[in-house]
Design a protein around this motif. Structure first.
Motif, PDB file in Angstrom:
ATOM      1  N   ASN A   6      12.764   4.386  -0.824  1.00  0.00           N
ATOM      2  CA  ASN A   6      12.284   3.290  -1.666  1.00  0.00           C
ATOM      3  C   ASN A   6      11.167   2.551  -0.935  1.00  0.00           C
ATOM      4  N   ILE A   7      10.030   3.217  -0.888  1.00  0.00           N
ATOM      5  CA  ILE A   7       8.860   2.672  -0.192  1.00  0.00           C
ATOM      6  C   ILE A   7       7.676   2.640  -1.142  1.00  0.00           C
ATOM      7  N   ILE A   8       7.020   1.485  -1.143  1.00  0.00           N
ATOM      8  CA  ILE A   8       5.723   1.334  -1.794  1.00  0.00           C
ATOM      9  C   ILE A   8       4.719   1.395  -0.658  1.00  0.00           C
ATOM     10  N   ILE A   9       3.711   2.233  -0.786  1.00  0.00           N
ATOM     11  CA  ILE A   9       2.738   2.400   0.285  1.00  0.00           C
ATOM     12  C   ILE A   9       1.334   2.121  -0.231  1.00  0.00           C
ATOM     13  N   SER A  10       0.519   1.571   0.645  1.00  0.00           N
ATOM     14  CA  SER A  10      -0.892   1.364   0.345  1.00  0.00           C
ATOM     15  C   SER A  10      -1.676   1.764   1.589  1.00  0.00           C
ATOM     16  N   ILE A  11      -2.818   2.382   1.364  1.00  0.00           N
ATOM     17  CA  ILE A  11      -3.667   2.821   2.468  1.00  0.00           C
ATOM     18  C   ILE A  11      -5.071   2.278   2.242  1.00  0.00           C
ATOM     19  N   GLY A  12      -5.617   1.658   3.270  1.00  0.00           N
ATOM     20  CA  GLY A  12      -6.987   1.160   3.192  1.00  0.00           C
ATOM     21  C   GLY A  12      -7.249   0.156   4.285  1.00  0.00           C
ATOM     22  N   SER A  13      -8.500   0.049   4.648  1.00  0.00           N
ATOM     23  CA  SER A  13      -8.828  -0.920   5.699  1.00  0.00           C
ATOM     24  C   SER A  13      -8.469  -2.323   5.232  1.00  0.00           C
ATOM     25  N   LEU A  14      -8.042  -3.122   6.176  1.00  0.00           N
ATOM     26  CA  LEU A  14      -7.594  -4.479   5.857  1.00  0.00           C
ATOM     27  C   LEU A  14      -8.810  -5.396   5.761  1.00  0.00           C
ATOM     28  N   ARG A  15      -9.445  -5.348   4.609  1.00  0.00           N
ATOM     29  CA  ARG A  15     -10.590  -6.218   4.336  1.00  0.00           C
ATOM     30  C   ARG A  15     -10.457  -6.741   2.908  1.00  0.00           C
ATOM     31  N   TRP A  16     -11.177  -7.811   2.630  1.00  0.00           N
ATOM     32  CA  TRP A  16     -10.975  -8.511   1.360  1.00  0.00           C
ATOM     33  C   TRP A  16     -11.159  -7.599   0.141  1.00  0.00           C
ATOM     34  N   GLN A  17     -12.055  -6.624   0.212  1.00  0.00           N
ATOM     35  CA  GLN A  17     -12.316  -5.753  -0.933  1.00  0.00           C
ATOM     36  C   GLN A  17     -11.082  -4.948  -1.341  1.00  0.00           C
ATOM     37  N   LYS A  18     -10.236  -4.644  -0.381  1.00  0.00           N
ATOM     38  CA  LYS A  18      -9.034  -3.844  -0.675  1.00  0.00           C
ATOM     39  C   LYS A  18      -7.927  -4.684  -1.299  1.00  0.00           C
ATOM     40  N   ASN A  19      -8.042  -6.001  -1.200  1.00  0.00           N
ATOM     41  CA  ASN A  19      -7.157  -6.935  -1.902  1.00  0.00           C
ATOM     42  C   ASN A  19      -5.663  -6.702  -1.617  1.00  0.00           C
ATOM     43  N   HIS A  20      -5.336  -6.414  -0.363  1.00  0.00           N
ATOM     44  CA  HIS A  20      -3.932  -6.252   0.002  1.00  0.00           C
ATOM     45  C   HIS A  20      -3.145  -7.554  -0.189  1.00  0.00           C
ATOM     46  N   LYS A  21      -3.851  -8.669  -0.171  1.00  0.00           N
ATOM     47  CA  LYS A  21      -3.200  -9.968  -0.353  1.00  0.00           C
ATOM     48  C   LYS A  21      -2.417 -10.001  -1.665  1.00  0.00           C
ATOM     49  N   ILE A  22      -3.010  -9.523  -2.736  1.00  0.00           N
ATOM     50  CA  ILE A  22      -2.321  -9.558  -4.028  1.00  0.00           C
ATOM     51  C   ILE A  22      -1.113  -8.625  -4.031  1.00  0.00           C
ATOM     52  N   THR A  91     -13.092  -3.387  -5.589  1.00  0.00           N
ATOM     53  CA  THR A  91     -14.200  -2.461  -5.795  1.00  0.00           C
ATOM     54  C   THR A  91     -13.865  -1.141  -5.112  1.00  0.00           C
ATOM     55  N   GLU A  92     -14.267  -0.043  -5.705  1.00  0.00           N
ATOM     56  CA  GLU A  92     -14.008   1.295  -5.171  1.00  0.00           C
ATOM     57  C   GLU A  92     -15.059   2.254  -5.685  1.00  0.00           C
TER      58      GLU A  92
END
Length: 181
Positions: A6-22, A91-92
């Motif tokens: 039961n894992i949700i995963i996200s991959i991407g550089s930790l910068r504002w464009q990737k919006n990991h905050k949300i 953005t992507e």
């Protein structure tokens, strides 16, 4: 798919464009209804401190893990044990991580930016860009509906073959043959 964790995963550089905050904010809400789920974020960048602060503020250190940059083998291993992949970028273009997650059999969610909706057509869920409630709705939909998650997992492995180098080369070879005929 059912044997995955039961894992949700996200991959991407930790910068504002990737919006990991949300994603962290959405997971904070989801966690209280589904406490057996975890969020793993792979990547490194300038937003790490802000994300760590947000995770700590919500007492989620045991449930959200920022793994940093990992080699290809470890990334593959995380994808193969995760049930849900989320990309919530502002953005992507054509995100390689989305293709890798699809090829790995994760049920995928992406925001409607770049080519994400094209990639996930019929094989994943599209969230409204920067809409936490819609992201929560889509994640919970996959958590609750194992049949849907399983179906998307199976379909994604097949469809993503369209994005292989072999397919890309054959399409361009055919195009050149047509032009030269």
């Amino acid at each position: 798919y059912v044997e995955r964790e039961n894992i949700i995963i996200s991959i991407g550089s930790l910068r504002w464009q990737k919006n990991h905050k949300i994603l962290v904010e959405a997971f904070s809400d989801i966690h209280y209804r589904y406490p057996d789920w975890k969020l793993i974020i792979l990547g490194e960048g300038k937003e790490r401190k802000n994300l760590e602060y947000l995770i700590n503020q919500n007492d989620l250190e045991k449930y959200i893990s920022l793994k940093g940059s990992l080699d290809k083998i470890k990334v593959r291993d995380w994808l193969l044990k995760s049930k849900i992949f989320v990309i919530c970028s502002l953005t992507e273009g054509l995100p390689k991580a989305l293709l890798e997650a699809s090829a790995s059999g994760c049920a995928c969610i992406a925001t409607d930016v770049g080519d994400c909706s094209k990639v996930l057509e019929d094989i994943g869920l599209i969230s409204i860009n920067n809409d936490k409630n819609n992201l929560i709705f889509n994640i919970e939909r996959l958590i609750k509906d194992q049949n849907l998650s399983n179906l998307l997992s199976i379909k994604s492995v097949e469809k993503v073959k369209y994005y292989s180098w072999e397919t890309y080369i054959n399409i361009h070879k055919d195009l050149y043959h047509q032009l030269l005929s």
